[in-house]
Design a protein around this motif. Sequence first.
Motif, PDB file in Angstrom:
ATOM      1  N   LEU B 118       4.562   3.218  -8.042  1.00 14.75           N
ATOM      2  CA  LEU B 118       4.958   2.635  -6.761  1.00 14.75           C
ATOM      3  C   LEU B 118       4.125   3.220  -5.625  1.00 14.75           C
ATOM      4  N   ARG B 119       3.870   4.514  -5.746  1.00 10.19           N
ATOM      5  CA  ARG B 119       3.083   5.186  -4.716  1.00 10.19           C
ATOM      6  C   ARG B 119       1.676   4.591  -4.636  1.00 10.19           C
ATOM      7  N   ALA B 120       1.071   4.435  -5.822  1.00  8.15           N
ATOM      8  CA  ALA B 120      -0.282   3.899  -5.855  1.00  8.15           C
ATOM      9  C   ALA B 120      -0.299   2.443  -5.387  1.00  8.15           C
ATOM     10  N   LEU B 121       0.687   1.681  -5.844  1.00  2.00           N
ATOM     11  CA  LEU B 121       0.777   0.285  -5.419  1.00  2.00           C
ATOM     12  C   LEU B 121       0.938   0.208  -3.913  1.00  2.00           C
ATOM     13  N   SER B 122       1.734   1.122  -3.370  1.00  5.95           N
ATOM     14  CA  SER B 122       2.007   1.034  -1.942  1.00  5.95           C
ATOM     15  C   SER B 122       0.773   1.394  -1.119  1.00  5.95           C
ATOM     16  N   ARG B 123      -0.010   2.347  -1.619  1.00  7.68           N
ATOM     17  CA  ARG B 123      -1.268   2.648  -0.911  1.00  7.68           C
ATOM     18  C   ARG B 123      -2.168   1.416  -0.924  1.00  7.68           C
ATOM     19  N   TYR B 124      -2.134   0.735  -2.043  1.00  9.71           N
ATOM     20  CA  TYR B 124      -2.928  -0.478  -2.163  1.00  9.71           C
ATOM     21  C   TYR B 124      -2.442  -1.536  -1.163  1.00  9.71           C
ATOM     22  N   MET B 125      -1.128  -1.635  -1.017  1.00 10.47           N
ATOM     23  CA  MET B 125      -0.557  -2.608  -0.081  1.00 10.47           C
ATOM     24  C   MET B 125      -0.964  -2.286   1.357  1.00 10.47           C
ATOM     25  N   GLU B 126      -1.005  -0.995   1.660  1.00  9.55           N
ATOM     26  CA  GLU B 126      -1.429  -0.593   3.010  1.00  9.55           C
ATOM     27  C   GLU B 126      -2.864  -1.038   3.266  1.00  9.55           C
ATOM     28  N   ARG B 127      -3.685  -0.899   2.243  1.00 11.45           N
ATOM     29  CA  ARG B 127      -5.064  -1.364   2.412  1.00 11.45           C
ATOM     30  C   ARG B 127      -5.124  -2.886   2.564  1.00 11.45           C
ATOM     31  N   GLN B 128      -4.094  -3.556   2.052  1.00  8.30           N
ATOM     32  CA  GLN B 128      -4.015  -5.023   2.224  1.00  8.30           C
ATOM     33  C   GLN B 128      -3.448  -5.403   3.592  1.00  8.30           C
ATOM     34  N   GLY B 129      -3.142  -4.406   4.429  1.00  9.96           N
ATOM     35  CA  GLY B 129      -2.682  -4.695   5.772  1.00  9.96           C
ATOM     36  C   GLY B 129      -1.175  -4.689   5.958  1.00  9.96           C
ATOM     37  N   PHE B 130      -0.418  -4.372   4.939  1.00 13.57           N
ATOM     38  CA  PHE B 130       1.040  -4.295   5.082  1.00 13.57           C
ATOM     39  C   PHE B 130       1.441  -2.922   5.609  1.00 13.57           C
ATOM     40  N   GLU B 131       2.549  -2.889   6.332  1.00 12.05           N
ATOM     41  CA  GLU B 131       3.121  -1.591   6.713  1.00 12.05           C
ATOM     42  C   GLU B 131       4.245  -1.262   5.724  1.00 12.05           C
ATOM     43  N   MET B 132       4.158  -0.094   5.129  1.00  9.23           N
ATOM     44  CA  MET B 132       5.162   0.283   4.132  1.00  9.23           C
ATOM     45  C   MET B 132       6.302   1.053   4.788  1.00  9.23           C
ATOM     46  N   LEU B 133       7.518   0.571   4.631  1.00  7.92           N
ATOM     47  CA  LEU B 133       8.695   1.278   5.121  1.00  7.92           C
ATOM     48  C   LEU B 133       9.390   1.982   3.955  1.00  7.92           C
ATOM     49  N   ALA B 134      10.230   2.968   4.305  1.00  3.17           N
ATOM     50  CA  ALA B 134      11.013   3.661   3.279  1.00  3.17           C
ATOM     51  C   ALA B 134      12.403   3.061   3.228  1.00  3.17           C
ATOM     52  N   VAL B 135      13.033   3.187   2.103  1.00  6.33           N
ATOM     53  CA  VAL B 135      14.436   2.780   1.966  1.00  6.33           C
ATOM     54  C   VAL B 135      15.271   3.390   3.089  1.00  6.33           C
ATOM     55  N   GLN B 136      15.029   4.678   3.379  1.00  9.75           N
ATOM     56  CA  GLN B 136      15.864   5.354   4.378  1.00  9.75           C
ATOM     57  C   GLN B 136      15.558   4.899   5.809  1.00  9.75           C
ATOM     58  N   ASP B 137      14.439   4.208   6.020  1.00  8.50           N
ATOM     59  CA  ASP B 137      14.232   3.574   7.329  1.00  8.50           C
ATOM     60  C   ASP B 137      15.229   2.435   7.520  1.00  8.50           C
ATOM     61  N   ILE B 138      15.449   1.703   6.464  1.00  3.68           N
ATOM     62  CA  ILE B 138      16.320   0.524   6.518  1.00  3.68           C
ATOM     63  C   ILE B 138      17.792   0.909   6.371  1.00  3.68           C
ATOM     64  N   VAL B 139      18.071   1.893   5.506  1.00  6.26           N
ATOM     65  CA  VAL B 139      19.464   2.289   5.219  1.00  6.26           C
ATOM     66  C   VAL B 139      19.587   3.811   5.302  1.00  6.26           C
TER      67      VAL B 139
END
Lengths: 299, 299
Positions: B118-139
């Motif tokens: 998930l960590r690696a995927l999320s870094r990849y998503m950031e490079r795709q221009g998405f902002e990654m939030l944490a579960v604890q940001d939302i809840v």
Amino acid sequence: MPGLAPDRPGDALGLVAGGGSLPRLVAEAARASGWRVVVVRIGDGMADDWSGYEGGAYPWGRTGDAIAYMKSCGVQRMVFCGTVSHRPDFRSLIPSFQTLIRLPAALKIVRGGDDRLLRALSRYMERQGFEMLAVQDIVPQLLTPGGTLTRRMPDADEEQALVLAARAAGRLGELDIGQAVVASRDRVIALEGIEGTREMLQRVADLKSRGRIGRSERCVLVKSVKPTQDERFDLPSIGGATIEEAAVAGITVIGATAGRSLVLGIDDVLEAAEAAGIAIVGLEPDPGTANGDHGGDRP
Amino acid sequence: MPGLAPDRPGDALGLVAGGGSLPRLVAEAARASGWRVVVVRIGDGMADDWSGYEGGAYPWGRTGDAIAYMKSCGVQRMVFCGTVSHRPDFRSLIPSFQTLIRLPAALKIVRGGDDRLLRALSRYMERQGFEMLAVQDIVPQLLTPGGTLTRRMPDADEEQALVLAARAAGRLGELDIGQAVVASRDRVIALEGIEGTREMLQRVADLKSRGRIGRSERCVLVKSVKPTQDERFDLPSIGGATIEEAAVAGITVIGATAGRSLVLGIDDVLEAAEAAGIAIVGLEPDPGTANGDHGGDRP
């Protein structure tokens, strides 16, 4: 590399024997060196057939009787070896008279858990006036040599996996936990707790069959001595059963600390390993770490 | 402690949802905060029923399509959560066109193993221009509070077991291995590898039923965040299933790092824990160690 001989041929050696093949190897080597071997069966070795040797089986509640028995046999030097996988509980300690008078010490020993049991028992034996020998005093040829012992050599990925597994095993060892770790090049797969290496390898086999370990992900097993360990007791060992269990788990390399672990019957073990396509490596302890990361003599 | 609201009500939040109860809690909280939740099901969550939410299921080979889909939905912010217990292998990566053009990155991600996926995927998503939030940001209310959360308190033996388990978990964490450890006052019983907490607890239950753990030996479970961990992903969590599995394993106390782990539905979890006679403790990270030995406010 001859094993320690008795001062006089026929001197008694007390062999406190748990389960597995190691106690037999020790008994045979000791007898060949001229010892009269007295076998006290404990733990997983209680039901083993030791006909042809003096001795008896002793539940924890009769520890005191075992001591009295060995003294009556003239035992002054003693070796502990073999597996003790069940932790004695208070019920099993319902004592005989000989044990009752030693109960406070016995209870103290039991609290420590399986892992420290032999060590604690052996300290107790020293206080009883026995001299404790190590398996490798009697059978030094069991010690794992350094370097790759099989014709099959680890490749670069497997070397990386050995480093990762050895580092993890070192961390576990610092906490006096298990001695065995399975890792691939990329990650640590399984860590040995009280279940023992055999059950950890069964777990790895199960994870593999369920696709939790990739088909192309080669895994190595490292067995490593604990830095806190009294090397007279419970050195990590590799035997024929280890090879079989490792093969089922898809392990392709087994590493064990050179000079500080045992290979139980090296010819048979190496033959079984070659047949299973498994490399066996005696890992050189790294002087820079407490527990020996795999230094490796290959790039 | 309200969760992060969207800049404008109805802004899309991409929820990349593995298995378990956590993704549902996040989706409901996000919706309550005004997000439009788009659910991309992966891993163990592939077959879950997400009717009532926009979205779809994406095997690893269609990661590229999932990205294109989320972009088409206007997703700019994204949360990853839930379990992914099967490591994708090369076969499952037989790619769609959208994935094919991203294959080198995808292969690199897969090499890291489940744990870092998930960590690696999320870094990849950031490079795709998405902002990654944490579960604890939302809840944020899911974060484990400090101190003993149940009326049932750990006793002195259990406190000692918590210290031992937390220390072992810290060592594991330094090596980016598992997050969970079971220990008693005297010894570490089990360490989580890639099998996950549930299977580790099954192992402890099995060891107990076979007498490998003494009847009077109380065991605690510690779940601890890794020091190397990006806390936006895969914080250790305790849910209703954890309590059930812990009870079967004879666990009497569960400790989790306060503020750096999640309790999934605290009212239900605490009620189930009280009913099972299990204490739940939010462990204060110890500033003196990398990963927080249990400091404890009791002697």
